[in-house]
Design a protein around this motif. Structure first.
Motif, PDB file in Angstrom:
ATOM      1  N   LEU A  57       0.838  -1.196   0.000  1.00 28.62           N
ATOM      2  CA  LEU A  57       0.000   0.000   0.000  1.00 28.62           C
ATOM      3  C   LEU A  57       0.878   1.253   0.000  1.00 28.62           C
ATOM      4  O   LEU A  57       0.588   2.224  -0.703  1.00 28.62           O
ATOM      5  CB  LEU A  57      -0.925   0.000   1.219  1.00 28.62           C
ATOM      6  N   MET A 111       0.881   4.157  -2.855  1.00 24.31           N
ATOM      7  CA  MET A 111       0.617   5.537  -2.486  1.00 24.31           C
ATOM      8  C   MET A 111       1.780   6.478  -2.830  1.00 24.31           C
ATOM      9  O   MET A 111       1.618   7.698  -2.836  1.00 24.31           O
ATOM     10  CB  MET A 111       0.298   5.616  -0.991  1.00 24.31           C
ATOM     11  N   ALA A 128      -4.775  -1.897  -4.962  1.00 24.57           N
ATOM     12  CA  ALA A 128      -4.949  -0.805  -4.000  1.00 24.57           C
ATOM     13  C   ALA A 128      -5.726   0.341  -4.643  1.00 24.57           C
ATOM     14  O   ALA A 128      -5.452   0.737  -5.769  1.00 24.57           O
ATOM     15  CB  ALA A 128      -3.593  -0.307  -3.519  1.00 24.57           C
ATOM     16  N   PRO A 131      -7.587   4.325  -3.988  1.00 19.87           N
ATOM     17  CA  PRO A 131      -7.814   5.482  -3.123  1.00 19.87           C
ATOM     18  C   PRO A 131      -9.276   5.906  -3.199  1.00 19.87           C
ATOM     19  O   PRO A 131      -9.944   5.718  -4.217  1.00 19.87           O
ATOM     20  CB  PRO A 131      -6.910   6.550  -3.750  1.00 19.87           C
ATOM     21  N   THR A 135      -3.623   5.615   5.142  1.00 22.13           N
ATOM     22  CA  THR A 135      -3.781   7.036   4.839  1.00 22.13           C
ATOM     23  C   THR A 135      -2.451   7.735   5.062  1.00 22.13           C
ATOM     24  O   THR A 135      -1.502   7.160   5.601  1.00 22.13           O
ATOM     25  CB  THR A 135      -4.883   7.663   5.721  1.00 22.13           C
ATOM     26  N   SER A 165      -1.399   2.647   8.687  1.00 27.95           N
ATOM     27  CA  SER A 165      -2.251   1.592   8.143  1.00 27.95           C
ATOM     28  C   SER A 165      -2.742   0.702   9.278  1.00 27.95           C
ATOM     29  O   SER A 165      -2.134   0.643  10.351  1.00 27.95           O
ATOM     30  CB  SER A 165      -1.496   0.750   7.109  1.00 27.95           C
ATOM     31  N   GLU A 186      -8.519  11.219   2.423  1.00 33.58           N
ATOM     32  CA  GLU A 186      -8.253  10.133   1.474  1.00 33.58           C
ATOM     33  C   GLU A 186      -7.827   8.868   2.228  1.00 33.58           C
ATOM     34  O   GLU A 186      -6.953   8.932   3.104  1.00 33.58           O
ATOM     35  CB  GLU A 186      -7.165  10.530   0.477  1.00 33.58           C
ATOM     36  N   TRP A 193      -6.676   4.837   1.369  1.00 34.97           N
ATOM     37  CA  TRP A 193      -6.363   3.766   0.436  1.00 34.97           C
ATOM     38  C   TRP A 193      -6.732   2.435   1.070  1.00 34.97           C
ATOM     39  O   TRP A 193      -6.656   2.300   2.304  1.00 34.97           O
ATOM     40  CB  TRP A 193      -4.876   3.774   0.090  1.00 34.97           C
ATOM     41  N   SER A 194      -7.067   1.459   0.250  1.00 30.64           N
ATOM     42  CA  SER A 194      -7.442   0.169   0.815  1.00 30.64           C
ATOM     43  C   SER A 194      -7.226  -0.951  -0.188  1.00 30.64           C
ATOM     44  O   SER A 194      -7.170  -0.732  -1.402  1.00 30.64           O
ATOM     45  CB  SER A 194      -8.910   0.179   1.273  1.00 30.64           C
TER      46      SER A 194
END
Length: 338
Positions: free
Chosen positions: A148, A152, A274, A276, A294, A302, A332, A334-335
Motif C-alpha cells: 500500500l 501511495m 490498491a 484510493p 492514509t 495503516s 483520502e 487507500w485500501s
C-alpha cells in the motif's frame, strides 16, 4: 484490533534494538547493533523528509505500534533502489549443458554465478514481528501494508521489486551454505560475515570472492541441499510472496543461500488492487475486511478494518479503523481487500 503501522522515528531505536536481539542471526536488515539501527532510522527520516517525488536511494522503516500502550512490536522496511551505495550481489543458479560426440553423452551441471542482475530494483524486507505477537494476522498487516505504501508513493519505487528470504541456519547459528561456499575463502564464520555485512555492506565480497562460477556438484551435501530454501520460519512468508505474484527465478543470497523472490512492481497483487477513495462514513458496522491506509510519507498509517466502497471514489470504514488512522470525512483512504 489495536495495532497500526506508522513511520518509524529515531525514538524507536530501543524497541527495535530489543527486537533485533531476538532474530537469531542472519537478519541483515535488522542487526543487533544499536548504532546501526540508529543510523538506519536516521536514513529513514531523511527519506521521509525528501520532497522530490522521484526514484532515489531511499530506505523507509515502518513500526508496528499498539495504539493503546504505544509499544512497538514489529517492523518492516522498504528500499527504493538497491545497489547504489555498494554493489548488490546475488548468486544465480543456472544450468550448463555440454555434449560429447565421441561418448554420445550429454552432461548438465548446475552452476552458481556471482551477479549484480538485481541492482536498481526496489526491495521489501526487514520484516520482524515480536514473538509474543505472532497471531491475529499482524505479520500479514506488516507485509501487505508495504505494498500500500508503494502504491501511495509509486514514483519513488522502481519497476522491479525483490524480497530476500533468510536461508537455512543450523542449531549453532551457522549457515551450511556459507560454510560450503564463501566461508572457504574468507576465513570467518557466518555470524561474523553476516554482522559485518549488516554494518559495513558487502563490498568485501567483491574484493575477496572468486568471480568464477561455482559447480554445485563440488559442494558438500549439506550446502547443496539448502540452496534456494527459506529458513523454516520463513516458509509462510514465501507463500505470502507467491500469492502477491513474486516468484523464485534462481537468485539466492550470497551468505546463506536463501531464495530471492522477484516481481514486476505494478503486477504485485496488493499494489495493483490498491484503491484510493474519499472517506464518506467513519462509522461502518458491516463491511468487507480490508487493509486501510492514509497519509503521505512520515504521516503514513495503516491498520485492519472494514470497508464499503461507495461509487467510484467514496468509501466507508468502521469507527475503530477511523480512530487508528486518525481520519475524518473527506480524507483520502487507500485500501485493499484482506
Amino acid at each position: 484490533m489495536t495495532f497500526r503501522l506508522r513511520a518509524a522515528r529515531l525514538t524507536d531505536v530501543e524497541p527495535l534494538y530489543e527486537m533485533a536481539k531476538l532474530t537469531g542471526g542472519g537478519f541483515t536488515n535488522l542487526p543487533a547493533d544499536r548504532d546501526a539501527i540508529e543510523a538506519k532510522l536516521g536514513r529513514s527520516e531523511a527519506a521521509f523528509s525528501r520532497t522530490s517525488d522521484d526514484l532515489g536511494d531511499d530506505q523507509f522503516v515502518l513500526a508496528l505500534e499498539n495504539a493503546e500502550t504505544r509499544a512497538v512490536r514489529g517492523t518492516c522496511q522498504l528500499m527504493t533502489q538497491v545497489g547504489q551505495r555498494w554493489p548488490f550481489y546475488s548468486y544465480r543458479l543456472n544450468t550448463l549443458t555440454q555434449y560429447s560426440k565421441e561418448l554420445d553423452r550429454t552432461v548438465r551441471a548446475e552452476l552458481l554465478s556471482l551477479t549484480t542482475d538485481l541492482e536498481g530494483s526496489s526491495e521489501v524486507g526487514g520484516l520482524f514481528l515480536h514473538p509474543n505477537e505472532r497471531a491475529g494476522g499482524l505479520g500479514l498487516l506488516l507485509a501487505r501494508s508495504r505494498y500500500l505504501f508503494i502504491a501511495m508513493h509509486r514514483p519513488r519505487f522502481a519497476d522491479r521489486i525483490l524480497a530476500e528470504l533468510r536461508g537455512v541456519i543450523d542449531d549453532r547459528g551457522g549457515s551450511p551454505f556459507w560454510d560450503g561456499v564463501a566461508g572457504r575463502f574468507f576465513g570467518m564464520s557466518f555470524q561474523d560475515a553476516d554482522y559485518f555485512n549488516a554494518i559495513h555492506g558487502n563490498q568485501f565480497i567483491a574484493d575477496l570472492m572468486p568471480k568464477h562460477p561455482v559447480y554445485v556438484s563440488m559442494l558438500d551435501e549439506e550446502a547443496r541441499k539448502v540452496i534456494g530454501l527459506p529458513h523454516p520460519t520463513g516458509r509462510a512468508a514465501m507463500r505470502m510472496l507467491e500469492k502477491e505474484g513474486f516468484s523464485h527465478e534462481g537468485y539466492v543470497d550470497i551468505f546463506d543461500g536463501g531464495p530471492t523472490m522477484t516481481a514486476r512492481t505494478d503486477q504485485v497483487k496488493s499494489v495493483a488492487e490498491a484503491v484510493p477513495a474519499k472517506l464518506e462514513d467513519g462509522d461502518l458496522d458491516i463491511g468487507e475486511r480490508a487493509i486501510l491506509a492514509t497519509g503521505t510519507l512520515d504521516s503514513f498509517r495503516s491498520c485492519y478494518g472494514l470497508r464499503e466502497m461507495r461509487g467510484d471514489d467514496g468509501v466507508a470504514i468502521d469507527s475503530r479503523a477511523a480512530e487508528l488512522l486518525g481520519v475524518s470525512e473527506g480524507d483520502e483512504v487507500w485500501s485493499v481487500a484482506r
